[in-house]
Structure formats: structure tokens, C-alpha cells
Design a protein around this motif. Structure first.
Motif, PDB file in Angstrom:
ATOM      1  N   GLY A   1       0.818  -1.209   0.000  1.00 42.82           N
ATOM      2  CA  GLY A   1       0.000   0.000   0.000  1.00 42.82           C
ATOM      3  C   GLY A   1       0.850   1.257   0.000  1.00 42.82           C
ATOM      4  N   VAL A   2       1.940   1.225   0.804  1.00 46.17           N
ATOM      5  CA  VAL A   2       2.834   2.380   0.834  1.00 46.17           C
ATOM      6  C   VAL A   2       3.443   2.578  -0.551  1.00 46.17           C
ATOM      7  N   ALA A   3       3.879   1.455  -1.166  1.00 46.24           N
ATOM      8  CA  ALA A   3       4.471   1.539  -2.506  1.00 46.24           C
ATOM      9  C   ALA A   3       3.461   2.123  -3.490  1.00 46.24           C
ATOM     10  N   ALA A   4       2.200   1.718  -3.360  1.00 48.42           N
ATOM     11  CA  ALA A   4       1.169   2.243  -4.257  1.00 48.42           C
ATOM     12  C   ALA A   4       1.030   3.750  -4.087  1.00 48.42           C
ATOM     13  N   GLY A   5       1.072   4.215  -2.855  1.00 45.66           N
ATOM     14  CA  GLY A   5       0.992   5.646  -2.593  1.00 45.66           C
ATOM     15  C   GLY A   5       2.161   6.389  -3.212  1.00 45.66           C
ATOM     16  N   VAL A   6       3.339   5.774  -3.109  1.00 47.22           N
ATOM     17  CA  VAL A   6       4.538   6.401  -3.667  1.00 47.22           C
ATOM     18  C   VAL A   6       4.431   6.484  -5.191  1.00 47.22           C
ATOM     19  N   ILE A   7       3.927   5.401  -5.816  1.00 49.17           N
ATOM     20  CA  ILE A   7       3.781   5.413  -7.274  1.00 49.17           C
ATOM     21  C   ILE A   7       2.748   6.460  -7.701  1.00 49.17           C
ATOM     22  N   ALA A   8       1.649   6.541  -6.944  1.00 49.34           N
ATOM     23  CA  ALA A   8       0.627   7.540  -7.262  1.00 49.34           C
ATOM     24  C   ALA A   8       1.214   8.947  -7.162  1.00 49.34           C
ATOM     25  N   ALA A   9       2.023   9.172  -6.128  1.00 48.26           N
ATOM     26  CA  ALA A   9       2.660  10.479  -5.960  1.00 48.26           C
ATOM     27  C   ALA A   9       3.630  10.754  -7.108  1.00 48.26           C
ATOM     28  N   PHE A  10       4.334   9.701  -7.528  1.00 47.10           N
ATOM     29  CA  PHE A  10       5.274   9.829  -8.643  1.00 47.10           C
ATOM     30  C   PHE A  10       4.545  10.296  -9.911  1.00 47.10           C
ATOM     31  N   SER A  11       3.425   9.644 -10.215  1.00 43.91           N
ATOM     32  CA  SER A  11       2.754  10.009 -11.459  1.00 43.91           C
ATOM     33  C   SER A  11       2.081  11.374 -11.332  1.00 43.91           C
ATOM     34  N   ARG A  12       1.636  11.705 -10.130  1.00 44.11           N
ATOM     35  CA  ARG A  12       1.098  13.044  -9.914  1.00 44.11           C
ATOM     36  C   ARG A  12       2.181  14.092 -10.194  1.00 44.11           C
ATOM     37  N   GLY A  13       3.371  13.867  -9.630  1.00 43.53           N
ATOM     38  CA  GLY A  13       4.468  14.815  -9.794  1.00 43.53           C
ATOM     39  C   GLY A  13       4.942  14.881 -11.234  1.00 43.53           C
ATOM     40  N   ALA A  14       5.001  13.709 -11.903  1.00 44.79           N
ATOM     41  CA  ALA A  14       5.508  13.673 -13.273  1.00 44.79           C
ATOM     42  C   ALA A  14       4.629  14.487 -14.215  1.00 44.79           C
ATOM     43  N   GLY A  15       3.339  14.623 -13.887  1.00 42.82           N
ATOM     44  CA  GLY A  15       2.423  15.323 -14.767  1.00 42.82           C
ATOM     45  C   GLY A  15       2.347  16.815 -14.523  1.00 42.82           C
ATOM     46  N   GLU A  16       2.987  17.308 -13.458  1.00 42.16           N
ATOM     47  CA  GLU A  16       2.856  18.727 -13.117  1.00 42.16           C
ATOM     48  C   GLU A  16       3.671  19.623 -14.055  1.00 42.16           C
ATOM     49  N   THR A  17       3.082  20.739 -14.450  1.00 41.24           N
ATOM     50  CA  THR A  17       3.774  21.703 -15.305  1.00 41.24           C
ATOM     51  C   THR A  17       4.096  22.989 -14.556  1.00 41.24           C
ATOM     52  N   ALA A  18       3.068  23.556 -13.952  1.00 34.97           N
ATOM     53  CA  ALA A  18       3.208  24.878 -13.362  1.00 34.97           C
ATOM     54  C   ALA A  18       4.374  25.009 -12.386  1.00 34.97           C
ATOM     55  N   PRO A  19       4.576  24.039 -11.467  1.00 32.67           N
ATOM     56  CA  PRO A  19       5.663  24.230 -10.507  1.00 32.67           C
ATOM     57  C   PRO A  19       7.042  24.160 -11.147  1.00 32.67           C
ATOM     58  N   LEU A  20       7.100  23.646 -12.381  1.00 37.45           N
ATOM     59  CA  LEU A  20       8.410  23.501 -13.022  1.00 37.45           C
ATOM     60  C   LEU A  20       8.775  24.717 -13.862  1.00 37.45           C
ATOM     61  N   MET A  21       7.754  25.551 -14.204  1.00 38.23           N
ATOM     62  CA  MET A  21       7.992  26.622 -15.179  1.00 38.23           C
ATOM     63  C   MET A  21       9.049  27.609 -14.713  1.00 38.23           C
ATOM     64  N   PHE A  22       9.067  27.928 -13.436  1.00 40.01           N
ATOM     65  CA  PHE A  22      10.139  28.828 -13.004  1.00 40.01           C
ATOM     66  C   PHE A  22      11.016  28.199 -11.924  1.00 40.01           C
ATOM     67  N   THR A  23      11.161  26.867 -11.991  1.00 34.20           N
ATOM     68  CA  THR A  23      12.143  26.200 -11.123  1.00 34.20           C
ATOM     69  C   THR A  23      13.099  25.366 -11.977  1.00 34.20           C
ATOM     70  N   ALA A  24      12.570  24.295 -12.597  1.00 34.24           N
ATOM     71  CA  ALA A  24      13.414  23.485 -13.482  1.00 34.24           C
ATOM     72  C   ALA A  24      13.609  24.200 -14.813  1.00 34.24           C
ATOM     73  N   PHE A  25      12.633  24.992 -15.204  1.00 30.65           N
ATOM     74  CA  PHE A  25      12.647  25.896 -16.352  1.00 30.65           C
ATOM     75  C   PHE A  25      12.615  25.213 -17.705  1.00 30.65           C
ATOM     76  N   GLY A  26      13.289  24.094 -17.865  1.00 27.14           N
ATOM     77  CA  GLY A  26      13.360  23.452 -19.179  1.00 27.14           C
ATOM     78  C   GLY A  26      14.717  23.668 -19.806  1.00 27.14           C
ATOM     79  N   SER A  27      15.031  22.807 -20.767  1.00 28.34           N
ATOM     80  CA  SER A  27      16.346  22.871 -21.387  1.00 28.34           C
ATOM     81  C   SER A  27      16.272  22.174 -22.740  1.00 28.34           C
ATOM     82  N   GLN A  28      17.128  22.596 -23.655  1.00 31.02           N
ATOM     83  CA  GLN A  28      17.180  21.942 -24.962  1.00 31.02           C
ATOM     84  C   GLN A  28      18.189  20.804 -24.953  1.00 31.02           C
ATOM     85  N   PHE A  29      18.889  20.678 -23.849  1.00 28.17           N
ATOM     86  CA  PHE A  29      19.986  19.715 -23.801  1.00 28.17           C
ATOM     87  C   PHE A  29      19.723  18.641 -22.762  1.00 28.17           C
TER      88      PHE A  29
END
Lengths: 300, 290
Positions: free
Chosen positions: B204-232
Motif C-alpha cells: 500500500g505504501v508503494a502504491a501511494g509512492v507510485i501515485a505520488a510519482f505520477s502526480r508529480g511527473a504530470g505537473e507543469t506549473a511548478p516547473l515553469m520557473f524552477t526546473a525551467f526546461g532545457s534543450q539539452f
């Protein structure tokens, strides 16, 4: 026959015979010589004089301001079976749970009075509950082997969960399973999950798990109430055998069971100790009318 | 003797008839609602597959973007970047969230537990762009540098409540008889947790972690001015890093047809990743109730 459950005389003997100093230097007899008592000399224990292993002294316990047990006092004789009987809700389970301080894990629980183990008060502050629970093992109503562990790991759980390693793990496993009369049934599947055993086997596995850390006292809280008659008979037989090496306190709502397995019986009613004495006497010549009413089936 | 008493029934009254009609109307209305709930998911996945599949090939998944004007190129850097960011987020969120969930399930301090639970629920409702701004002021401004680390931190904040609350739920499912058995053997509470409760709740804990992973992987807004993006292709935590949602956004708003096609393909990859995570988490949690 003593009409009073805990005469002062007995109490004095209790603290005198197993006083603190004596208890601290007294060797624990079956550490290091596991087979001697049960197999090499099966008659020996009966010849030894039996001391008083535990003394319950004016114990009151409950939750918040509600007392489940009121002023209970009784001795637990070494290497005998003491049965605790009484109708549902009379405080039987609370009483045994006070003997290894499992009562206090429930939020809001409260305890007053003294419980002496070999003359030392287990509520006195100098005994860690962890140390206490290794010396006073417990078997629960419903068999509860750890489902994530193998049969072998279940037996060793008492060691592993306290961060210790037994000197000879295979020996400890075999010895505990033999003492719990389970070895022959599971010796070929020690690697099987603990949840794969039948109800009666699972309960004997729980007994083996409790015995593996070599406790002095074994508390059993209605150990057969979830089992069928055949499994129950096996456990009762086992209790009989174990009594030569371990002090047993068994809670039961089954009076026939108390009569079959125990030497002494305590009858609790509405949180109070009504009567305590030799089982044979209590069942044939109860001195309190409430005891008589209960054992003749008029209530409870 | 059995008597056929159909003839004894009174004729169908107007009231009974209207009830039957009402019953039928409600039945159809409920069916329609069910279909309407399913429709968006089916429509989205359908569109994404239809429009994304043509541009999707091995080259797209593995290669780096080509300069504007050249055709071809892929989003390999963004797939790796997303995995990097989401795993980095878990690296921060799991060591905090799992113990927090265990604490919540223990009920040892009901007052504090209630407060923590409320905070976790409120945190999961905070708009993700606000989380992004928070990470920006905390980890981007002081270093004067967009970074993977800031992105992972922002994702961790988003993952944290999911992990804590699922852990709490599955730890609560472990029967108290297990805990009692372990305590009665003399086990200290932390060992009971580590050696008995968490192994039982592990799936169950692993399932929660996977759910959190996919939630995080789909996020855009928090990355726009933190990770920013890169061509490389970057792997340094202190460098800006690409992520699938960012690539998708940048390509979709670009004026080039080739990039539009690649945006659809990136959407397909991202949706598959997130959906797979959710399905795995669901299957794992339903299996454990066996």
C-alpha cells in the motif's frame, strides 16, 4: 479453606520467600540447559518446592476514571497453571494485561497497586517494559502470527524485534517448536509464510514464538476461544506439559477448561476478586455464593 | 396448490404508471451521467493517441531536439528530465511523508495529528503554481539559477500530502493484533513499525509512492520557473533541466507544425506514463485487500 482471596499471611510469605535480594541473585534455572527440566528429568519439578512467582497486590486498573479492576490481590505460584475465570467484562483480560504492562499501551489506561515478579515491583520504575515482556510472554485470543514472516522467522520474532540474536537460531527454533508440540508438523516448511498454518497450528506457533525467548511466565488470554475442540484439546495438553517449566496464567470463559488445566483458580466478578483457591476446592466447595452461582451456570 | 393470481391484481393505476415512467427516466439519466464521466478520459486518450502516434517512434523517444527549421529530433532529454525530477521529488518526499503517515496512523498525539492531517489536506489543495513560486523564492532566487533541484523540491511539496495520507490509510489497515503481538514480545515501538507494520503495509505504501510519482511527473506549473526546461540533456541538480510537460507546453504554443506534431507525441508519452502509474497503484492497493 480460606474464604478471603489474599490473606495477609500469604502476602508476607510471598515477599519473604522471593524478596528483592533473593530474586536478584537467584539463577534463572533453565537458561542454558533447555532440555533438562522437560525431557531429561520430567519428575524433577514436582519434587522442588514451588515459590511464588508473581504477587498481585491491591491492583486497580481501568481507563480514565472508570475502574475495570478493583483492588485485586492474589499470588501466582511458580510452575503451576493459574486460571482466571468470570463472566464477560469482569476484568479477566485487563488483569493478565497488567502482568506484562500491555494494559498501558491503550491510551487513557491507568493502573495502581503493585505487581511483583520475583519480588520486584514491575510498576516500580526499575524494570523496563521491554525487559519485563521478555520475561512474561503472552498468547492472545486470536492466533496472530506475523503474516509477512516465515514460520521460522515468527519463532525468532521475539529475538529479532528486540534487536538481539539468539546464540543458536536453529536450535532455538527447534526447541521452541518442540515445546509447543508443533515441530513435527512444520519441520519441513519452516520457510512457509506464518499465515499458511491452520488456526490451531497458528496458535501453537504463537506459543512457540512466546517460548522462544525463554520467558518465566506465560500469559494466555483465552487462547482456545477461536479454535475447534480438537485444536483446543491439543493446546490444553500442551499447557499441561509446559507447566513443568513455565508459570502459566490463563484467562478462560470456559469453566471446564479451567478445571482441566489449572491448579489454582481466581474467580472475578464485576472487577473484583470474589474467590481464589485450589481449583478442585473452588469448583467443588465454593465459599462465596456468587462463585457457586457462576460455576453452576446461574449467570455469566 | 399454486394459484395463478395474476387475474386478481388490480389494473395498473395512473399513479403506478407515472412511477414507472419516473423510474425509467432516472435510470437513463444515471446511465447518461456515467457515460459523461467516462467520455472526457476516452476523448482525451483517443485524441492524444490519434494525433500523437504518427510522430512517435524510437528516434523521438531517444534523441535530442533539432534546431528550429530542421525536422526530426525528439524528447529523450525531457523523458529523462521528468524521471529525474520525479525521482528527485520522491527522494525528498518519501523520507518525510512515510514517517508522517505512520505518525498520523498511530494516534499517539491526537491534537498534533489532527493539525498535521488538516495541513496535509490543505497543502494538497494549494494551486501548484503557488508551490512553484514558493520553490522559486526559496531555491532559485538565492542561487540566481533555475535548477533541477528547485524543480524536484517543488514536486516534493506536491507529492508530500499524497504520500503521507496514503501511508496513514494503509498503516491503519494493519490489524492492531499485529502491533500487540509485537509489543508483547518486548519490541520497542520503532521496531514494531519497521519490522511488523510497514512490511505488512508495504504494498500500500508503494502504491501511494507510485501515485505520488505520477502526480508529480504530470505537473507543469511548478516547473515553469524552477526546473525551467532545457534543450539539452542535463543531469546536474544545479542546472535547468527539461521535462515532458514543459516541452509539451513550449512546442504547443510554437508556430511550427513539426513542433505541434511533436507536442502531441510528447502528450501521448506523458499521459501513458501518468496513467500507467495510476493503474499500477490501483491494482496494488486492490490486490492487498485479498
Amino acid at each position: 479453606m480460606n474464604p478471603m482471596p489474599m490473606p495477609t499471611e500469604t502476602r508476607r510469605i510471598a515477599t519473604g520467600a522471593a524478596g528483592r535480594d533473593v530474586a536478584l541473585v537467584a539463577p534463572r534455572p533453565h537458561l542454558g540447559m533447555p532440555f533438562q527440566r522437560d525431557e531429561d528429568s520430567p519428575t524433577a519439578p514436582d519434587k522442588e518446592p514451588r515459590g511464588i512467582k508473581m504477587v498481585i497486590d491491591s491492583l486497580t486498573a481501568g481507563y480514565g476514571s472508570h475502574a475495570v479492576l478493583r483492588n485485586v490481590s492474589l499470588p501466582v505460584i511458580e510452575r503451576t497453571v493459574t486460571a482466571v475465570i468470570g463472566p464477560s467484562g469482569c476484568g479477566k483480560s485487563t488483569l493478565v494485561r497488567c502482568l506484562n504492562r500491555m494494559h498501558e499501551i491503550i491510551p487513557n489506561a491507568c493502573v495502581s497497586g503493585r505487581v511483583l515478579l520475583d519480588g520486584r515491583d514491575i510498576y516500580g520504575g526499575h524494570l523496563d517494559p521491554i525487559e519485563l515482556r521478555r520475561r512474561v510472554g503472552m498468547v492472545f485470543q486470536k492466533p496472530n502470527p506475523f503474516p509477512t514472516m516465515t514460520v521460522r522467522d515468527n519463532v525468532l520474532a521475539g529475538w529479532r524485534l528486540t534487536g538481539t540474536r539468539p546464540p543458536n537460531a536453529d536450535g532455538v527454533v527447534e526447541d521452541a517448536l518442540r515445546r509447543a508440540a508443533l515441530w513435527d508438523e512444520v519441520k519441513d516448511r519452516l520457510k512457509a509464510p506464518g499465515a499458511s498454518l491452520s488456526g490451531g497450528q497458528a496458535q501453537r506457533l504463537c506459543i512457540a514464538r512466546a517460548l522462544a525467548v525463554r520467558p518465566d511466565v506465560l500469559l494466555m488470554d483465552e487462547p482456545c476461544s477461536a479454535l475447534d475442540p480438537i485444536a483446543t484439546a491439543r493446546i490444553e495438553e500442551l499447557i499441561h506439559e509446559l507447566a513443568s517449566s513455565v508459570t502459566i496464567v490463563i484467562v478462560t470463559h470456559n469453566m471446564q477448561q479451567a478445571a482441566r488445566v489449572s491448579e489454582n483458580t481466581a474467580f472475578l466478578y464485576m472487577g473484583e476478586l470474589i474467590e481464589f483457591g485450589a481449583t478442585a476446592g473452588l469448583f467443588t466447595r465454593p465459599s462465596d455464593p456468587r462463585t457457586e452461582d457462576y460455576i453452576t451456570g446461574r449467570f455469566g | 396448490m399454486i394459484v395463478n393470481n395474476v387475474g386478481l391484481l388490480p389494473p395498473i393505476s395512473p399513479r403506478l404508471r407515472s412511477r414507472r415512467i419516473a423510474d425509467r427516466v432516472f435510470r437513463w439519466a444515471v446511465m447518461a451521467s456515467v457515460l459523461l464521466v467516462l467520455l472526457p478520459l476516452v476523448a482525451i486518450m483517443g485524441t492524444v493517441i490519434v494525433r500523437g502516434a504518427p510522430a512517435l517512434d524510437w528516434n523521438f523517444l531517444t534523441s535530442l531536439p533539432k534546431p528550429v527549421g530542421e525536422t526530426g529530433g525528439g524528447v529523450g532529454h525531457a523523458i529523462l528530465g521528468t524521471l529525474f525530477l520525479a525521482l528527485g521529488g520522491l527522494l525528498i518526499a518519501v523520507p518525510v511523508g512515510v514517517p508522517a503517515g505512520v505518525f498520523l496512523a498511530s494516534d499517539r498525539m491526537p491534537r498534533l495529528g489532527g493539525t498535521v492531517r488538516l495541513c496535509a489536506d490543505v497543502l494538497s489543495g494549494v494551486p501548484s503554481i503557488v508551490v512553484g513560486m514558493f520553490a522559486y523564492t526559496l531555491l532559485v532566487l538565492p542561487f540566481k539559477q533555475f535548477s533541477a533541484m528547485a524543480g524536484a523540491f517543488a514536486l516534493a511539496v506536491i507529492m508530500l500530502p499524497t504520500i503521507a495520507r496514503t501511508t496513514e490509510e494503509v498503516v491503519r489497515l494493519v490489524p492492531s493484533t499485529m502491533t500487540e503481538a509485537a509489543l508483547a514480545l518486548g519490541a520497542p515501538r520503532w521496531r514494531v513499525m519497521m519490522q511488523v507494520v510497514l512490511p505488512s503495509a508495504g504494498k500500500g505504501v508503494a502504491a501511494g509512492v507510485i501515485a505520488a510519482f505520477s502526480r508529480g511527473a504530470g505537473e507543469t506549473a511548478p516547473l515553469m520557473f524552477t526546473a525551467f526546461g532545457s534543450q539539452f540533456l542535463t543531469t546536474s541538480p544545479m542546472q535547468p533541466i527539461a521535462a515532458l510537460p514543459l516541452v509539451l507546453f513550449n512546442y504547443a504554443v510554437s508556430p511550427y507544425d513539426d513542433w505541434h506534431a511533436q507536442a502531441w507525441a510528447a502528450a501521448l508519452v506523458l499521459a501513458t506514463l501518468v496513467l500507467a502509474g495510476n493503474v499500477i497503484a490501483k491494482v496494488a492497493t486492490t490486490r492487498r485487500s485479498r
